[in-house]
Motif scaffolding. Structure first.
Motif, mmCIF file in Angstrom:
data_model
loop_
_atom_site.group_PDB
_atom_site.id
_atom_site.type_symbol
_atom_site.label_atom_id
_atom_site.label_comp_id
_atom_site.label_asym_id
_atom_site.label_seq_id
_atom_site.Cartn_x
_atom_site.Cartn_y
_atom_site.Cartn_z
ATOM 1 N N GLN A 94 0.815 -1.215 0.000
ATOM 2 C CA GLN A 94 0.000 0.000 0.000
ATOM 3 C C GLN A 94 0.853 1.272 0.000
ATOM 4 O O GLN A 94 0.314 2.376 0.114
ATOM 5 C CB GLN A 94 -0.920 0.005 1.230
ATOM 6 N N LYS A 95 2.182 1.095 -0.112
ATOM 7 C CA LYS A 95 3.122 2.227 -0.134
ATOM 8 C C LYS A 95 3.111 3.025 1.173
ATOM 9 O O LYS A 95 3.430 4.217 1.193
ATOM 10 C CB LYS A 95 2.806 3.179 -1.302
ATOM 11 N N LYS A 96 2.770 2.349 2.270
ATOM 12 C CA LYS A 96 2.764 3.011 3.574
ATOM 13 C C LYS A 96 4.151 2.987 4.214
ATOM 14 O O LYS A 96 4.468 3.836 5.044
ATOM 15 C CB LYS A 96 1.759 2.335 4.510
ATOM 16 N N ILE A 97 4.949 1.995 3.849
ATOM 17 C CA ILE A 97 6.326 1.905 4.336
ATOM 18 C C ILE A 97 7.228 1.549 3.158
ATOM 19 O O ILE A 97 6.775 0.954 2.170
ATOM 20 C CB ILE A 97 6.486 0.840 5.447
ATOM 21 N N GLU A 98 8.495 1.918 3.261
ATOM 22 C CA GLU A 98 9.447 1.602 2.197
ATOM 23 C C GLU A 98 10.121 0.258 2.443
ATOM 24 O O GLU A 98 10.257 -0.558 1.539
ATOM 25 C CB GLU A 98 10.510 2.704 2.099
ATOM 26 N N ASN A 99 10.550 0.045 3.684
ATOM 27 C CA ASN A 99 11.281 -1.174 4.018
ATOM 28 C C ASN A 99 10.475 -2.042 4.977
ATOM 29 O O ASN A 99 9.880 -1.543 5.932
ATOM 30 C CB ASN A 99 12.628 -0.822 4.663
ATOM 31 N N ASN A 100 10.481 -3.322 4.692
ATOM 32 C CA ASN A 100 9.769 -4.273 5.544
ATOM 33 C C ASN A 100 10.700 -4.732 6.669
ATOM 34 O O ASN A 100 11.733 -5.355 6.403
ATOM 35 C CB ASN A 100 9.322 -5.477 4.712
ATOM 36 N N PRO A 101 10.361 -4.435 7.932
ATOM 37 C CA PRO A 101 11.242 -4.815 9.049
ATOM 38 C C PRO A 101 11.342 -6.324 9.256
ATOM 39 O O PRO A 101 12.204 -6.792 9.989
ATOM 40 C CB PRO A 101 10.581 -4.139 10.255
ATOM 41 N N LEU A 102 10.451 -7.079 8.589
ATOM 42 C CA LEU A 102 10.490 -8.541 8.714
ATOM 43 C C LEU A 102 11.434 -9.182 7.701
ATOM 44 O O LEU A 102 11.639 -10.403 7.738
ATOM 45 C CB LEU A 102 9.085 -9.120 8.532
ATOM 46 N N ALA A 103 11.998 -8.361 6.796
ATOM 47 C CA ALA A 103 12.917 -8.903 5.796
ATOM 48 C C ALA A 103 14.114 -9.548 6.499
ATOM 49 O O ALA A 103 14.693 -8.973 7.420
ATOM 50 C CB ALA A 103 13.381 -7.790 4.860
ATOM 51 N N ASN A 104 14.440 -10.759 6.070
ATOM 52 C CA ASN A 104 15.583 -11.514 6.606
ATOM 53 C C ASN A 104 15.415 -11.951 8.062
ATOM 54 O O ASN A 104 16.381 -12.381 8.694
ATOM 55 C CB ASN A 104 16.884 -10.704 6.472
ATOM 56 N N ILE A 105 14.212 -11.828 8.601
ATOM 57 C CA ILE A 105 13.941 -12.354 9.943
ATOM 58 C C ILE A 105 13.515 -13.813 9.800
ATOM 59 O O ILE A 105 12.506 -14.118 9.157
ATOM 60 C CB ILE A 105 12.837 -11.547 10.664
ATOM 61 N N GLN A 106 14.288 -14.707 10.369
ATOM 62 C CA GLN A 106 14.019 -16.134 10.244
ATOM 63 C C GLN A 106 13.001 -16.601 11.281
ATOM 64 O O GLN A 106 12.916 -16.053 12.384
ATOM 65 C CB GLN A 106 15.318 -16.932 10.425
ATOM 66 N N SER A 107 12.229 -17.605 10.905
ATOM 67 C CA SER A 107 11.295 -18.212 11.858
ATOM 68 C C SER A 107 12.073 -18.961 12.935
ATOM 69 O O SER A 107 13.217 -19.379 12.728
ATOM 70 C CB SER A 107 10.355 -19.186 11.140
ATOM 71 N N VAL A 108 11.438 -19.114 14.080
ATOM 72 C CA VAL A 108 12.046 -19.854 15.179
ATOM 73 C C VAL A 108 12.038 -21.341 14.838
ATOM 74 O O VAL A 108 11.048 -21.862 14.309
ATOM 75 C CB VAL A 108 11.268 -19.602 16.491
ATOM 76 N N LYS A 109 13.129 -22.013 15.123
ATOM 77 C CA LYS A 109 13.206 -23.442 14.830
ATOM 78 C C LYS A 109 12.267 -24.219 15.742
ATOM 79 O O LYS A 109 12.293 -24.057 16.960
ATOM 80 C CB LYS A 109 14.642 -23.940 15.010
ATOM 81 N N GLU A 110 11.435 -25.048 15.126
ATOM 82 C CA GLU A 110 10.481 -25.854 15.888
ATOM 83 C C GLU A 110 10.994 -27.283 16.030
ATOM 84 O O GLU A 110 11.544 -27.840 15.079
ATOM 85 C CB GLU A 110 9.115 -25.872 15.193
ATOM 86 N N PRO A 111 10.817 -27.874 17.205
ATOM 87 C CA PRO A 111 11.243 -29.272 17.378
ATOM 88 C C PRO A 111 10.395 -30.202 16.519
ATOM 89 O O PRO A 111 9.193 -29.989 16.355
ATOM 90 C CB PRO A 111 11.008 -29.527 18.874
ATOM 91 N N GLN A 112 11.037 -31.207 15.959
ATOM 92 C CA GLN A 112 10.331 -32.174 15.129
ATOM 93 C C GLN A 112 9.580 -33.164 16.017
ATOM 94 O O GLN A 112 10.167 -33.802 16.885
ATOM 95 C CB GLN A 112 11.315 -32.931 14.232
ATOM 96 N N VAL A 113 8.278 -33.246 15.797
ATOM 97 C CA VAL A 113 7.443 -34.157 16.585
ATOM 98 C C VAL A 113 6.973 -35.295 15.679
ATOM 99 O O VAL A 113 6.350 -35.059 14.640
ATOM 100 C CB VAL A 113 6.219 -33.425 17.178
ATOM 101 N N VAL A 114 7.314 -36.504 16.066
ATOM 102 C CA VAL A 114 6.894 -37.669 15.285
ATOM 103 C C VAL A 114 5.429 -37.968 15.609
ATOM 104 O O VAL A 114 5.078 -38.178 16.774
ATOM 105 C CB VAL A 114 7.753 -38.903 15.619
ATOM 106 N N PRO A 115 4.557 -37.930 14.604
ATOM 107 C CA PRO A 115 3.133 -38.176 14.878
ATOM 108 C C PRO A 115 2.878 -39.609 15.333
ATOM 109 O O PRO A 115 3.531 -40.545 14.875
ATOM 110 C CB PRO A 115 2.464 -37.905 13.520
ATOM 111 N N LYS A 116 1.925 -39.757 16.248
ATOM 112 C CA LYS A 116 1.538 -41.085 16.709
ATOM 113 C C LYS A 116 0.409 -41.602 15.813
ATOM 114 O O LYS A 116 -0.478 -40.842 15.434
ATOM 115 C CB LYS A 116 1.074 -41.027 18.160
#
Length: 215
Positions: A94-116
Motif C-alpha cells: 500500500q506504499k505506507k512503508i518503504e522497508n519491511n522490518p520482517l525482511a531476513n527475519i528467520q522463523s524460530v526453529k520448531e522441534p520435530q514431533v513424530v506423529p503417533k
C-alpha cells in the motif's frame, strides 16, 4: 503527543488490514480474529517499550525475545511472526512503508514431533468389535475405515455423499481444501462393507417409502 499520533496511525492501518483480509474468500473469521489478536499484542509491546519511531528489524528481534521469555512455544511464536509478516507486507504493497522490518527475519526453529498413529491391525481389531449387522455400527465402522484406509481428512469425510462413491470403478471422489478434487482407490477392506451399507440404506429408504404410502 507524538506517541499518541503514532499509535493512532498504527490502529488506522491495522483496521484497514483487517478489512482487507476479511474480504479474501479463503480467510475464515477465526483466522481474522487470530491476526487481530497477534497485531494488538505487538502494538502493546511497542507501547511498553516506548517505541515512537518506525518499526525496525531490531524491534522485531526484541519482540521475538519478548515472546520467548513469556514461555510461548516456537509454533506460537512463528504464528505471531507470520501475522506480522502479512501485516507489514500489506503496508509495503500500500506504499505506507518503504522497508519491511520482517525482511531476513528467520522463523524460530520448531522441534520435530513424530506423529503417533495406529497400526493397521489395531484399526481392524477395533472395527471387528463393532456389530456390523447393526446399521449404526456399520456406519461407524465405515467412518473409521474411510479415515484410515483412504487417508481422508475429517472435513473431507463429512462432505462425502453417496454420489462420491463408485463401487463399479472401486474408487471415491473427494473434494478437499480449496475445492480441489482427487480420486482415491477404494481398499478391499472397504469394498464389502460399503456394499453392505448401501444395501442397508436402500432397504431403510424402501421401508420408509412404503410406510408413507400406507398412511
Amino acid at each position: 503527543m507524538q506517541k499518541a499520533l503514532l499509535m493512532h496511525k498504527f490502529d488506522y492501518e491495522y483496521k484497514n488490514y483487517l478489512k482487507h483480509i476479511s474480504s479474501q474468500n479463503h480467510v475464515s473469521d477465526l483466522t481474522v480474529q487470530a491476526y487481530a489478536k497477534d497485531l494488538l499484542l505487538f502494538r502493546d509491546f511497542l507501547i511498553e517499550l516506548d517505541i515512537i519511531g518506525g518499526v525496525t528489524r531490531n524491534h522485531i528481534r526484541k519482540y521475538l525475545h519478548y515472546l520467548s521469555a513469556n514461555k510461548l512455544s516456537p509454533k506460537t511464536v512463528n504464528r505471531k511472526l507470520s501475522s506480522l509478516r502479512s501485516f507489514f507486507r500489506f503496508l509495503q504493497e500500500q506504499k505506507k512503508i518503504e522497508n519491511n522490518p520482517l525482511a531476513n527475519i528467520q522463523s524460530v526453529k520448531e522441534p520435530q514431533v513424530v506423529p503417533k498413529f495406529l497400526q493397521r491391525q489395531q484399526v481392524l481389531n477395533a472395527v471387528s468389535q463393532l456389530d456390523t449387522t447393526d446399521e449404526t455400527c456399520l456406519r461407524d465402522a465405515l467412518i473409521v475405515l474411510f479415515l484410515y484406509g483412504c487417508g481422508l481428512r475429517v472435513s473431507e469425510l463429512v462432505n462425502l455423499t453417496i454420489h462420491n462413491l463408485d463401487l463399479y470403478a472401486g474408487q471415491i471422489k473427494v473434494i478437499g481444501k480449496r475445492q480441489k478434487e482427487r480420486i482415491i482407490p477404494l481398499p478391499k477392506s472397504l469394498f464389502k462393507q460399503s456394499q453392505q451399507w448401501l444395501k442397508t440404506r436402500r432397504s431403510r429408504q424402501l421401508k420408509a417409502s412404503l410406510s408413507m404410502e400406507n398412511l
